[in-house]
Design a protein around this motif. Sequence first.
Motif, PDB file in Angstrom:
ATOM      1  N   GLY A 114       0.492  -1.425  -0.062  1.00 20.43           N
ATOM      2  CA  GLY A 114       0.211  -0.263   0.112  1.00 20.43           C
ATOM      3  C   GLY A 114       1.297   1.493   0.139  1.00 20.43           C
ATOM      4  N   LYS A 115       2.210   1.221  -0.029  1.00 21.02           N
ATOM      5  CA  LYS A 115       3.152   2.412   0.044  1.00 21.02           C
ATOM      6  C   LYS A 115       3.270   3.302  -1.823  1.00 21.02           C
ATOM      7  N   SER A 116       3.243   2.602  -2.403  1.00 26.15           N
ATOM      8  CA  SER A 116       3.124   2.357  -4.106  1.00 26.15           C
ATOM      9  C   SER A 116       1.369   2.520  -4.452  1.00 26.15           C
ATOM     10  N   VAL A 117       1.179   3.539  -5.576  1.00 23.42           N
ATOM     11  CA  VAL A 117       0.421   3.253  -6.850  1.00 23.42           C
ATOM     12  C   VAL A 117       1.721   3.574  -7.768  1.00 23.42           C
ATOM     13  N   SER A 118       1.104   2.037  -9.210  1.00 17.89           N
ATOM     14  CA  SER A 118       0.536   1.992 -10.498  1.00 17.89           C
ATOM     15  C   SER A 118      -0.238   2.593 -11.770  1.00 17.89           C
ATOM     16  N   VAL A 119       0.014   3.295 -12.400  1.00 14.10           N
ATOM     17  CA  VAL A 119      -0.800   3.897 -13.300  1.00 14.10           C
ATOM     18  C   VAL A 119      -1.171   2.888 -14.628  1.00 14.10           C
ATOM     19  N   ILE A 120      -0.971   2.330 -15.753  1.00 15.73           N
ATOM     20  CA  ILE A 120      -1.523   2.291 -16.756  1.00 15.73           C
ATOM     21  C   ILE A 120      -1.969   3.123 -17.588  1.00 15.73           C
ATOM     22  N   TYR A 121      -0.785   3.882 -18.959  1.00 16.65           N
ATOM     23  CA  TYR A 121      -1.804   4.588 -19.754  1.00 16.65           C
ATOM     24  C   TYR A 121      -1.766   4.383 -21.043  1.00 16.65           C
ATOM     25  N   ARG A 122      -2.420   4.273 -22.096  1.00 18.19           N
ATOM     26  CA  ARG A 122      -2.621   4.273 -23.115  1.00 18.19           C
ATOM     27  C   ARG A 122      -2.778   5.372 -23.617  1.00 18.19           C
ATOM     28  N   VAL A 123      -2.393   6.070 -25.266  1.00 22.05           N
ATOM     29  CA  VAL A 123      -2.247   6.998 -25.895  1.00 22.05           C
ATOM     30  C   VAL A 123      -2.469   6.444 -27.294  1.00 22.05           C
ATOM     31  N   THR A 139       4.179   5.712 -11.606  1.00 20.27           N
ATOM     32  CA  THR A 139       4.447   4.743 -10.312  1.00 20.27           C
ATOM     33  C   THR A 139       4.267   5.971  -8.836  1.00 20.27           C
ATOM     34  N   ALA A 140       3.791   6.420  -8.678  1.00 19.15           N
ATOM     35  CA  ALA A 140       3.801   7.504  -7.088  1.00 19.15           C
ATOM     36  C   ALA A 140       3.741   6.758  -5.613  1.00 19.15           C
ATOM     37  N   SER A 141       4.398   7.148  -4.977  1.00 20.40           N
ATOM     38  CA  SER A 141       4.352   6.840  -3.701  1.00 20.40           C
ATOM     39  C   SER A 141       3.135   7.410  -2.432  1.00 20.40           C
ATOM     40  N   VAL A 142       2.532   6.903  -2.184  1.00 20.05           N
ATOM     41  CA  VAL A 142       1.313   6.832  -1.387  1.00 20.05           C
ATOM     42  C   VAL A 142       1.462   8.335  -0.287  1.00 20.05           C
ATOM     43  N   ASP A 143       3.035   8.766   0.272  1.00 23.83           N
ATOM     44  CA  ASP A 143       3.114   9.014   0.911  1.00 23.83           C
ATOM     45  C   ASP A 143       3.740  10.630   0.127  1.00 23.83           C
ATOM     46  N   ASP A 144       3.872  10.524  -1.522  1.00 23.73           N
ATOM     47  CA  ASP A 144       4.569  11.874  -1.435  1.00 23.73           C
ATOM     48  C   ASP A 144       3.396  12.723  -2.199  1.00 23.73           C
ATOM     49  N   THR A 145       3.061  13.859  -1.479  1.00 24.50           N
ATOM     50  CA  THR A 145       2.008  14.375  -2.119  1.00 24.50           C
ATOM     51  C   THR A 145       2.295  15.920  -2.151  1.00 24.50           C
ATOM     52  N   TYR A 147       3.057  17.107  -5.369  1.00 19.57           N
ATOM     53  CA  TYR A 147       2.863  17.278  -6.596  1.00 19.57           C
ATOM     54  C   TYR A 147       1.566  16.789  -7.145  1.00 19.57           C
ATOM     55  N   GLY A 148       1.208  16.716  -5.485  1.00 22.58           N
ATOM     56  CA  GLY A 148      -0.812  16.638  -5.665  1.00 22.58           C
ATOM     57  C   GLY A 148      -1.002  15.216  -5.670  1.00 22.58           C
ATOM     58  N   ASP A 149      -1.783  14.782  -5.854  1.00 21.16           N
ATOM     59  CA  ASP A 149      -2.598  13.684  -5.403  1.00 21.16           C
ATOM     60  C   ASP A 149      -1.658  12.067  -5.727  1.00 21.16           C
ATOM     61  N   PRO A 150      -1.179  10.883  -5.720  1.00 20.55           N
ATOM     62  CA  PRO A 150      -0.074  10.236  -5.677  1.00 20.55           C
ATOM     63  C   PRO A 150      -0.781   9.440  -7.072  1.00 20.55           C
ATOM     64  N   VAL A 151      -2.637   9.506  -7.285  1.00 23.21           N
ATOM     65  CA  VAL A 151      -2.815   8.587  -8.511  1.00 23.21           C
ATOM     66  C   VAL A 151      -2.782   9.766  -9.820  1.00 23.21           C
ATOM     67  N   GLN A 152      -2.299  10.604  -9.847  1.00 21.16           N
ATOM     68  CA  GLN A 152      -2.870  12.537 -10.384  1.00 21.16           C
ATOM     69  C   GLN A 152      -0.989  12.513 -11.284  1.00 21.16           C
ATOM     70  N   LYS A 153      -0.245  12.004 -10.494  1.00 24.00           N
ATOM     71  CA  LYS A 153       0.877  12.055 -10.636  1.00 24.00           C
ATOM     72  C   LYS A 153       1.611  11.109 -10.290  1.00 24.00           C
ATOM     73  N   ALA A 154       0.940   9.839 -11.157  1.00 24.48           N
ATOM     74  CA  ALA A 154       1.142   8.791 -11.564  1.00 24.48           C
ATOM     75  C   ALA A 154       0.420   8.026 -12.872  1.00 24.48           C
ATOM     76  N   GLU A 155      -0.854   9.061 -12.604  1.00 27.26           N
ATOM     77  CA  GLU A 155      -1.373   9.584 -13.851  1.00 27.26           C
ATOM     78  C   GLU A 155      -0.618  10.232 -15.273  1.00 27.26           C
TER      79      GLU A 155
END
Length: 178
Positions: A114-123, A139-145, A147-155
Amino acid sequence: MASYARRILSRMTMANPPSRNASTFAGTRILAARGRPSPPEVIEEEIPTSGISRPLAEVLRELSKRVPESVIKVRVEDGTEVKYVPWHIVNRIMNMQAPEWSGEVRSITYSADGKSVSVIYRVTLYGTDAEIYRESTGTASVDDTSYGDPVQKAEAMAFRRACARLGLGLHLYHEDLA
């Protein structure tokens, strides 16, 4: 529709006349911020409004051109400087150089601890003769805010990397090798 886009563009151009420090990227004028804290504005002289307009090879050739230094940002991660183009500038360039593109989040996955989140994006790019897609992860650390929300950063990271796989800003990944 085309005349509406030109009128809006005309208003934007009158509000922000070109300066001497404007640079050109694949037919797109990118104006420096002129001391303002807001990001540079991208102004297109003619905006395609519908339909697939060019062969895919031509779109890829335009996307592969070097991104102007004026839109490149630098951040420090783990003591290392990382150059990048902000996602909103990448989005703007994609809209102007490949108006028929589409993008989608393919998955959002949290690590087992639960310490990181990964997003796969297709263009996906569409040309008159073919279509092509590239996917990438961010991928972004859940604790690192920072640059904003971790999911948005990973996306945003995954989006930029997928665009780089199509050539946009790819030179930033191998500058040190030249």
